[in-house]
Design a protein around this motif. Sequence first.
Motif, PDB file in Angstrom:
ATOM      1  N   MET A 288       0.842  -1.198   0.000  1.00 14.22           N
ATOM      2  CA  MET A 288       0.000   0.000   0.000  1.00 14.22           C
ATOM      3  C   MET A 288       0.877   1.247   0.000  1.00 14.22           C
ATOM      4  O   MET A 288       1.971   1.240   0.554  1.00 14.22           O
ATOM      5  CB  MET A 288      -0.870   0.044   1.259  1.00 14.22           C
ATOM      6  CG  MET A 288      -1.913  -1.023   1.374  1.00 14.22           C
ATOM      7  SD  MET A 288      -2.899  -0.702   2.871  1.00 14.22           S
ATOM      8  CE  MET A 288      -3.633  -2.302   3.145  1.00 14.22           C
ATOM      9  N   SER A 289       0.353   2.309  -0.569  1.00 13.52           N
ATOM     10  CA  SER A 289       1.019   3.607  -0.489  1.00 13.52           C
ATOM     11  C   SER A 289       0.868   4.141   0.941  1.00 13.52           C
ATOM     12  O   SER A 289       0.046   3.645   1.720  1.00 13.52           O
ATOM     13  CB  SER A 289       0.378   4.589  -1.471  1.00 13.52           C
ATOM     14  OG  SER A 289      -0.948   4.894  -1.039  1.00 13.52           O
ATOM     15  N   ASP A 290       1.629   5.162   1.276  1.00 10.39           N
ATOM     16  CA  ASP A 290       1.494   5.782   2.601  1.00 10.39           C
ATOM     17  C   ASP A 290       0.068   6.280   2.827  1.00 10.39           C
ATOM     18  O   ASP A 290      -0.481   6.147   3.922  1.00 10.39           O
ATOM     19  CB  ASP A 290       2.475   6.952   2.760  1.00 10.39           C
ATOM     20  CG  ASP A 290       3.917   6.494   2.849  1.00 10.39           C
ATOM     21  OD1 ASP A 290       4.173   5.298   3.095  1.00 10.39           O
ATOM     22  OD2 ASP A 290       4.806   7.354   2.669  1.00 10.39           O
ATOM     23  N   GLU A 291      -0.541   6.839   1.789  1.00  9.96           N
ATOM     24  CA  GLU A 291      -1.921   7.332   1.903  1.00  9.96           C
ATOM     25  C   GLU A 291      -2.895   6.184   2.144  1.00  9.96           C
ATOM     26  O   GLU A 291      -3.833   6.312   2.928  1.00  9.96           O
ATOM     27  CB  GLU A 291      -2.319   8.111   0.644  1.00  9.96           C
ATOM     28  CG  GLU A 291      -1.537   9.388   0.423  1.00  9.96           C
ATOM     29  CD  GLU A 291      -0.145   9.158  -0.187  1.00  9.96           C
ATOM     30  OE1 GLU A 291       0.116   8.079  -0.785  1.00  9.96           O
ATOM     31  OE2 GLU A 291       0.699  10.068  -0.027  1.00  9.96           O
ATOM     32  N   ASP A 292      -2.679   5.058   1.465  1.00  5.64           N
ATOM     33  CA  ASP A 292      -3.535   3.890   1.664  1.00  5.64           C
ATOM     34  C   ASP A 292      -3.384   3.330   3.072  1.00  5.64           C
ATOM     35  O   ASP A 292      -4.364   2.915   3.692  1.00  5.64           O
ATOM     36  CB  ASP A 292      -3.225   2.800   0.644  1.00  5.64           C
ATOM     37  CG  ASP A 292      -3.651   3.168  -0.768  1.00  5.64           C
ATOM     38  OD1 ASP A 292      -4.502   4.079  -0.927  1.00  5.64           O
ATOM     39  OD2 ASP A 292      -3.134   2.542  -1.714  1.00  5.64           O
ATOM     40  N   VAL A 293      -2.152   3.299   3.586  1.00  6.21           N
ATOM     41  CA  VAL A 293      -1.910   2.836   4.958  1.00  6.21           C
ATOM     42  C   VAL A 293      -2.669   3.721   5.933  1.00  6.21           C
ATOM     43  O   VAL A 293      -3.367   3.237   6.828  1.00  6.21           O
ATOM     44  CB  VAL A 293      -0.399   2.801   5.295  1.00  6.21           C
ATOM     45  CG1 VAL A 293      -0.167   2.649   6.790  1.00  6.21           C
ATOM     46  CG2 VAL A 293       0.287   1.686   4.521  1.00  6.21           C
ATOM     47  N   THR A 294      -2.566   5.024   5.754  1.00  4.22           N
ATOM     48  CA  THR A 294      -3.261   5.965   6.640  1.00  4.22           C
ATOM     49  C   THR A 294      -4.766   5.744   6.592  1.00  4.22           C
ATOM     50  O   THR A 294      -5.425   5.656   7.646  1.00  4.22           O
ATOM     51  CB  THR A 294      -2.915   7.421   6.255  1.00  4.22           C
ATOM     52  OG1 THR A 294      -1.513   7.609   6.437  1.00  4.22           O
ATOM     53  CG2 THR A 294      -3.681   8.418   7.092  1.00  4.22           C
TER      54      THR A 294
ATOM     55  N   GLU B  28      -2.311  11.843  16.005  1.00  2.12           N
ATOM     56  CA  GLU B  28      -1.520  12.429  14.918  1.00  2.12           C
ATOM     57  C   GLU B  28      -1.015  11.348  13.960  1.00  2.12           C
ATOM     58  O   GLU B  28       0.146  11.321  13.562  1.00  2.12           O
ATOM     59  CB  GLU B  28      -0.377  13.269  15.477  1.00  2.12           C
ATOM     60  CG  GLU B  28      -0.855  14.442  16.310  1.00  2.12           C
ATOM     61  CD  GLU B  28       0.271  15.267  16.912  1.00  2.12           C
ATOM     62  OE1 GLU B  28       1.454  14.989  16.620  1.00  2.12           O
ATOM     63  OE2 GLU B  28      -0.047  16.192  17.659  1.00  2.12           O
ATOM     64  N   GLY B  29      -1.894  10.407  13.628  1.00  9.10           N
ATOM     65  CA  GLY B  29      -1.574   9.337  12.691  1.00  9.10           C
ATOM     66  C   GLY B  29      -0.881   8.129  13.288  1.00  9.10           C
ATOM     67  O   GLY B  29      -0.689   7.129  12.616  1.00  9.10           O
ATOM     68  N   ARG B  30      -0.494   8.228  14.561  1.00  5.39           N
ATOM     69  CA  ARG B  30       0.198   7.112  15.221  1.00  5.39           C
ATOM     70  C   ARG B  30      -0.811   6.258  15.992  1.00  5.39           C
ATOM     71  O   ARG B  30      -1.770   6.781  16.559  1.00  5.39           O
ATOM     72  CB  ARG B  30       1.252   7.635  16.194  1.00  5.39           C
ATOM     73  CG  ARG B  30       2.337   8.455  15.506  1.00  5.39           C
ATOM     74  CD  ARG B  30       3.212   9.150  16.498  1.00  5.39           C
ATOM     75  NE  ARG B  30       2.378  10.046  17.310  1.00  5.39           N
ATOM     76  CZ  ARG B  30       2.824  10.856  18.255  1.00  5.39           C
ATOM     77  NH1 ARG B  30       4.102  10.883  18.543  1.00  5.39           N
ATOM     78  NH2 ARG B  30       2.008  11.636  18.923  1.00  5.39           N
TER      79      ARG B  30
ATOM     80  N   TYR C 100      -0.414   4.607  25.634  1.00  4.08           N
ATOM     81  CA  TYR C 100       0.806   4.480  24.839  1.00  4.08           C
ATOM     82  C   TYR C 100       0.558   5.023  23.441  1.00  4.08           C
ATOM     83  O   TYR C 100      -0.549   4.921  22.918  1.00  4.08           O
ATOM     84  CB  TYR C 100       1.234   3.014  24.713  1.00  4.08           C
ATOM     85  CG  TYR C 100       1.592   2.374  26.013  1.00  4.08           C
ATOM     86  CD1 TYR C 100       2.904   2.394  26.483  1.00  4.08           C
ATOM     87  CD2 TYR C 100       0.621   1.750  26.794  1.00  4.08           C
ATOM     88  CE1 TYR C 100       3.233   1.808  27.698  1.00  4.08           C
ATOM     89  CE2 TYR C 100       0.953   1.160  28.005  1.00  4.08           C
ATOM     90  CZ  TYR C 100       2.249   1.198  28.450  1.00  4.08           C
ATOM     91  OH  TYR C 100       2.570   0.622  29.648  1.00  4.08           O
ATOM     92  N   VAL C 101       1.615   5.550  22.854  1.00  4.89           N
ATOM     93  CA  VAL C 101       1.629   5.942  21.452  1.00  4.89           C
ATOM     94  C   VAL C 101       2.769   5.160  20.807  1.00  4.89           C
ATOM     95  O   VAL C 101       3.872   5.096  21.357  1.00  4.89           O
ATOM     96  CB  VAL C 101       1.852   7.462  21.294  1.00  4.89           C
ATOM     97  CG1 VAL C 101       2.037   7.831  19.839  1.00  4.89           C
ATOM     98  CG2 VAL C 101       0.690   8.235  21.909  1.00  4.89           C
ATOM     99  N   VAL C 102       2.495   4.549  19.673  1.00  4.20           N
ATOM    100  CA  VAL C 102       3.498   3.725  18.996  1.00  4.20           C
ATOM    101  C   VAL C 102       4.278   4.584  18.005  1.00  4.20           C
ATOM    102  O   VAL C 102       3.701   5.158  17.073  1.00  4.20           O
ATOM    103  CB  VAL C 102       2.855   2.528  18.275  1.00  4.20           C
ATOM    104  CG1 VAL C 102       3.906   1.728  17.508  1.00  4.20           C
ATOM    105  CG2 VAL C 102       2.109   1.639  19.276  1.00  4.20           C
TER     106      VAL C 102
END
Length: 150
Positions: free
Chosen positions: A9-15, A46-48, A134-136
């Motif tokens: 997947m692209s970064d956008e698809d992962v998000t 924040e995306g994490r 937790y934040v990964v």
Amino acid sequence: MNQRARIAMSDEDVTAFLEAARKLQLATINPDGTPHLVTMFYGLDEGRIAFWTYAKAQKALNLARDPRVSCLVEAGEDYGELRGVLLYGKARRVDDREQVMAIGMTVARRMTPGVPDELLRPYVEKTGLKRIAYVVERTKVVSWDHRRLT
């Protein structure tokens, strides 16, 4: 192009995939080195990947000793539909109570889609008294979307 590259997947698809999903498989490391694997609802900070748990839970004890984690989010029933994101990283403990409650709200929203915040907040405030968050911080991302094979 090899098949591995075709299905990544692209970064956008992962998000987008992480934003749409609700649960993940969280792996931490037990004292004897074996994996400790649990299903968790999660939120995004924040995306994490962000999650919370009781301070005395095995995963929290494991993370205090070794912060390395693997997080698997997957979907699909048949081979041609399989999609997933595997994140490797380190879980950073969040101690700020306000941030713990904010993460708790993001998790609660995923657990109970459509329930208004005013109904979720009392649950989060009560259970949050005994929880830590937790934040990964990602170190590696592996993804696949078998629908790209057709």
